[in-house]
Design a protein around this motif. Structure first.
Motif, PDB file in Angstrom:
ATOM      1  N   ILE A 108      40.069  42.101  44.787  1.00 27.51           N
ATOM      2  CA  ILE A 108      40.254  41.288  43.584  1.00 27.51           C
ATOM      3  C   ILE A 108      39.688  42.053  42.401  1.00 27.51           C
ATOM      4  CG2 ILE A 108      39.775  39.078  42.475  1.00 27.51           C
ATOM      5  CD1 ILE A 108      39.218  37.932  45.293  1.00 27.51           C
ATOM      6  N   VAL A 109      40.502  42.294  41.387  1.00 27.87           N
ATOM      7  CA  VAL A 109      40.050  43.025  40.205  1.00 27.87           C
ATOM      8  C   VAL A 109      39.054  42.154  39.439  1.00 27.87           C
ATOM      9  CG1 VAL A 109      40.753  44.124  38.046  1.00 27.87           C
ATOM     10  CG2 VAL A 109      42.238  44.270  40.060  1.00 27.87           C
ATOM     11  N   ASP A 120      36.596  43.884  43.848  1.00 25.65           N
ATOM     12  CA  ASP A 120      35.790  43.229  44.882  1.00 25.65           C
ATOM     13  C   ASP A 120      36.537  43.302  46.199  1.00 25.65           C
ATOM     14  OD1 ASP A 120      34.276  41.597  46.515  1.00 25.65           O
ATOM     15  OD2 ASP A 120      34.928  39.741  45.550  1.00 25.65           O
ATOM     16  N   VAL A 121      35.958  44.009  47.179  1.00 27.02           N
ATOM     17  CA  VAL A 121      36.612  44.159  48.487  1.00 27.02           C
ATOM     18  C   VAL A 121      35.838  43.443  49.591  1.00 27.02           C
ATOM     19  CG1 VAL A 121      37.758  46.326  47.912  1.00 27.02           C
ATOM     20  CG2 VAL A 121      35.425  46.371  48.831  1.00 27.02           C
ATOM     21  N   GLY A 122      34.819  42.663  49.216  1.00 25.46           N
ATOM     22  CA  GLY A 122      34.045  41.929  50.208  1.00 25.46           C
ATOM     23  C   GLY A 122      32.916  42.719  50.823  1.00 25.46           C
ATOM     24  N   GLY A 123      32.672  43.944  50.353  1.00 24.58           N
ATOM     25  CA  GLY A 123      31.577  44.755  50.867  1.00 24.58           C
ATOM     26  C   GLY A 123      30.303  44.548  50.058  1.00 24.58           C
ATOM     27  N   SER A 124      29.326  45.430  50.286  1.00 18.33           N
ATOM     28  CA  SER A 124      28.047  45.301  49.588  1.00 18.33           C
ATOM     29  C   SER A 124      28.142  45.712  48.127  1.00 18.33           C
ATOM     30  CB  SER A 124      26.988  46.154  50.296  1.00 18.33           C
ATOM     31  OG  SER A 124      27.383  47.519  50.325  1.00 18.33           O
ATOM     32  N   GLU A 125      29.153  46.501  47.767  1.00 19.31           N
ATOM     33  CA  GLU A 125      29.370  46.880  46.378  1.00 19.31           C
ATOM     34  C   GLU A 125      30.862  46.965  46.090  1.00 19.31           C
ATOM     35  OE1 GLU A 125      28.131  50.844  45.329  1.00 19.31           O
ATOM     36  OE2 GLU A 125      28.165  51.470  47.439  1.00 19.31           O
ATOM     37  N   ASN A 144      50.369  47.576  34.932  1.00 16.08           N
ATOM     38  CA  ASN A 144      49.990  46.278  34.364  1.00 16.08           C
ATOM     39  C   ASN A 144      49.056  45.566  35.339  1.00 16.08           C
ATOM     40  OD1 ASN A 144      49.834  43.936  32.853  1.00 16.08           O
ATOM     41  ND2 ASN A 144      51.793  43.134  33.587  1.00 16.08           N
ATOM     42  N   VAL A 145      47.785  45.856  35.227  1.00 13.62           N
ATOM     43  CA  VAL A 145      46.769  45.269  36.102  1.00 13.62           C
ATOM     44  C   VAL A 145      45.781  44.500  35.240  1.00 13.62           C
ATOM     45  CG1 VAL A 145      44.973  45.704  37.811  1.00 13.62           C
ATOM     46  CG2 VAL A 145      47.008  47.169  37.742  1.00 13.62           C
ATOM     47  N   GLN A 146      45.550  43.232  35.592  1.00 12.32           N
ATOM     48  CA  GLN A 146      44.655  42.370  34.829  1.00 12.32           C
ATOM     49  C   GLN A 146      43.493  41.898  35.700  1.00 12.32           C
ATOM     50  OE1 GLN A 146      45.262  42.081  31.599  1.00 12.32           O
ATOM     51  NE2 GLN A 146      47.224  43.180  31.795  1.00 12.32           N
ATOM     52  N   VAL A 147      42.412  41.516  35.056  1.00  9.45           N
ATOM     53  CA  VAL A 147      41.274  40.948  35.783  1.00  9.45           C
ATOM     54  C   VAL A 147      41.728  39.691  36.512  1.00  9.45           C
ATOM     55  CG1 VAL A 147      39.008  39.867  35.544  1.00  9.45           C
ATOM     56  CG2 VAL A 147      39.577  41.890  34.197  1.00  9.45           C
ATOM     57  N   GLY A 148      41.398  39.594  37.804  1.00 14.59           N
ATOM     58  CA  GLY A 148      41.815  38.466  38.625  1.00 14.59           C
ATOM     59  C   GLY A 148      42.997  38.784  39.526  1.00 14.59           C
ATOM     60  N   VAL A 180      49.765  45.753  43.173  1.00 16.27           N
ATOM     61  CA  VAL A 180      49.408  44.380  42.806  1.00 16.27           C
ATOM     62  C   VAL A 180      50.210  43.399  43.652  1.00 16.27           C
ATOM     63  CG1 VAL A 180      49.338  42.686  40.948  1.00 16.27           C
ATOM     64  CG2 VAL A 180      48.865  45.093  40.458  1.00 16.27           C
ATOM     65  N   ILE A 181      49.526  42.419  44.240  1.00 16.32           N
ATOM     66  CA  ILE A 181      50.174  41.392  45.062  1.00 16.32           C
ATOM     67  C   ILE A 181      50.504  40.194  44.177  1.00 16.32           C
ATOM     68  CG2 ILE A 181      49.940  39.925  47.104  1.00 16.32           C
ATOM     69  CD1 ILE A 181      47.825  41.804  48.140  1.00 16.32           C
ATOM     70  N   GLY A 182      51.624  39.546  44.460  1.00 12.56           N
ATOM     71  CA  GLY A 182      52.029  38.373  43.690  1.00 12.56           C
ATOM     72  C   GLY A 182      50.973  37.289  43.662  1.00 12.56           C
TER      73      GLY A 182
END
Length: 263
Positions: A108-109, A120-125, A144-148, A180-182
């Protein structure tokens, strides 16, 4: 049982192993031991692959996670072990993800800082992702990549001494399904053990679910699943069955899907 408290790896397949257990490989010389490689992908021809929950130690393997020891031959299904090739790994119900180079994950961006996205990939960082790490991306043609946004990509850098780094292209600079996933699907988290089951070739769980409705599915090695069906109701049903499969036998799963088909 071998000397020094170690056991033959092939004798422990399907049994519970604990961190610190030593597993010996029959007929494995020191020269062959050096060919062991840490990986989570399929075995390389003629090599023994040391998968999740294991690391090289002396002439054999050392267990680093609690779970069931599994083995898959060089070109076939899981079965009896052999020191000459194939893949050993520990099948556990761990939920905390530790990044591994080559793993395909769903992130998740969270931040956009200059030319770098933080994911955020679910790891420690969080992992870093360059805007050039997309198919066809250039300084003028930025993705075209946005936060979220949800990102499906793979790690090219992942070790304890460096920040994880992701890309959304393969070795040929092609997206190959990554990017980017829908946003109109549903994202949820399961154990890492269930993800490995779903990623197995000819997974029966996926085949059984295919009887219900057509759906799109993205599986991340970090325990995240993204699913999208024709309607919201169908999407939630598929997600609920996938979550429940973690604690169901094959027979229970087939019965549950049969009831859904009847309704």
């Amino acid at each position: 049982m071998a000397g020094g408290g170690a056991c033959l790896a092939e004798d422990r397949i399907g049994q519970v192993v604990l961190p610190g257990d030593a597993l010996l490989l029959p007929g494995h010389t020191q020269a062959e031991s050096e060919r062991l490689c840490l990986a989570t992908s399929g075995p390389q021809k003629g090599r023994l692959v040391c998968g999740p929950g294991l690391r090289r130690g002396g002439d054999g393997l050392l267990v680093t996670k609690c779970g069931l020891l599994r083995y898959r031959g060089p070109g076939g299904p899981a079965g009896s072990g052999s020191g000459s090739g194939g893949t050993y790994w520990v099948d556990s119900q761990q939920r905390r993800y530790v990044p591994v180079k080559g793993d395909h994950v769903i992130g998740i961006v969270t931040t956009k800082a200059g030319d770098i996205f933080k994911v955020d990939v679910g790891g420690s960082e969080q992992a870093s992702l360059s805007y050039l790490a997309f198919e066809g991306a250039t300084k003028r043609n930025r993705p075209n990549v946005q936060v979220g946004d949800l990102i499906y990509g793979q790690f090219i850098v992942a070790n304890k001494d460096m920040e994880p780094e992701m890309v959304c292209i393969d070795s040929s600079s092609r997206a190959n399904g990554m990017g980017v996933i829908g946003q109109d699907g549903f994202l949820f988290k399961v154990s890492l053990g269930l993800i490995r089951k779903l990623l197995a070739l000819e997974c029966e769980i996926i085949q059984d679910l295919g009887q219900l409705y057509p759906f799109e599915l993205v599986l991340g090695m970090n325990g995240r699943i993204w699913v999208r069906a024709k309607t919201i109701q169908q999407t939630l049903i598929v997600a609920s069955v996938l979550e429940a499969c973690e604690h169901m036998t094959a027979e229970q799963r087939k019965q549950a899907i049969s009831k859904l088909l009847e309704n």
